[in-house]
Design an enzyme around this catalytic site. Sequence first.
Site, PDB file in Angstrom:
ATOM      1  N   LEU A  76      42.570  52.877  -7.670  1.00  0.00           N
ATOM      2  CA  LEU A  76      43.149  54.194  -7.892  1.00  0.00           C
ATOM      3  C   LEU A  76      42.105  55.288  -8.130  1.00  0.00           C
ATOM      4  CD1 LEU A  76      46.223  53.142 -10.051  1.00  0.00           C
ATOM      5  CD2 LEU A  76      46.100  53.548  -7.584  1.00  0.00           C
ATOM      6  N   HIS A  78      39.519  58.175  -7.053  1.00  0.00           N
ATOM      7  CA  HIS A  78      39.388  59.139  -5.964  1.00  0.00           C
ATOM      8  C   HIS A  78      38.007  59.010  -5.338  1.00  0.00           C
ATOM      9  CE1 HIS A  78      42.569  60.929  -8.425  1.00  0.00           C
ATOM     10  NE2 HIS A  78      42.982  61.510  -7.307  1.00  0.00           N
ATOM     11  N   GLU A 115      32.227  55.843 -11.618  1.00  0.00           N
ATOM     12  CA  GLU A 115      31.040  55.710 -10.775  1.00  0.00           C
ATOM     13  C   GLU A 115      29.835  55.277 -11.611  1.00  0.00           C
ATOM     14  OE1 GLU A 115      34.009  57.774  -8.448  1.00  0.00           O
ATOM     15  OE2 GLU A 115      33.366  58.004 -10.534  1.00  0.00           O
ATOM     16  N   ASP A 129      21.716  38.186  -9.665  1.00  0.00           N
ATOM     17  CA  ASP A 129      21.570  37.527  -8.366  1.00  0.00           C
ATOM     18  C   ASP A 129      20.107  37.248  -8.028  1.00  0.00           C
ATOM     19  OD1 ASP A 129      22.439  36.591  -5.729  1.00  0.00           O
ATOM     20  OD2 ASP A 129      21.527  38.446  -4.994  1.00  0.00           O
TER      21      ASP A 129
END
Length: 160
Positions: A76, A78, A115, A129
């Site tokens: 959800l 933007h 973000e 990783d």
Amino acid sequence: MSGKLTHFDEAGQAHMVDVSAKEITDRTAIATGQVIMEPATLALVMDGTARKGDVLGVARLAGIMGAKKTADLIPLCHPLPVTKVALDLVPDEELPGVRITATVKTSGQTGVEMEALTAVSTAALTVYDMLKAAEKGMRIEGIKLLAKTGGKSGTYEATT
């Protein structure tokens, strides 16, 4: 804390918030987190001898990419034109591990908290990783929003 969750309508169904009536303002968000590891694993980062290469450089790029792809990952959110994404990855022998801070900026109708949080998360996962061959027991911890500015709700600064 506001009592109303904005991503749900009156019937309780999830929806994308309509931000079209919101004012365009400059917005910034800063998030942080860390990857905790054994001192020997951190030494690989600090000495630049990890098998996969430049751990911090690759994680920095991954964090930037993660911030730019947030709307593709979080249903959800933007899609936003981010104007700045900066990541600081700092080895810390006292953790031991790597401290990660992301700063994201935009001018728009909604904030960039997600973000910034996605940038930290992506960078932390990349550190894991790149070092998992040396240590599988690393922990990603403390991912949180430190601060945000802009928009109707104004400034937020974490207390702890």
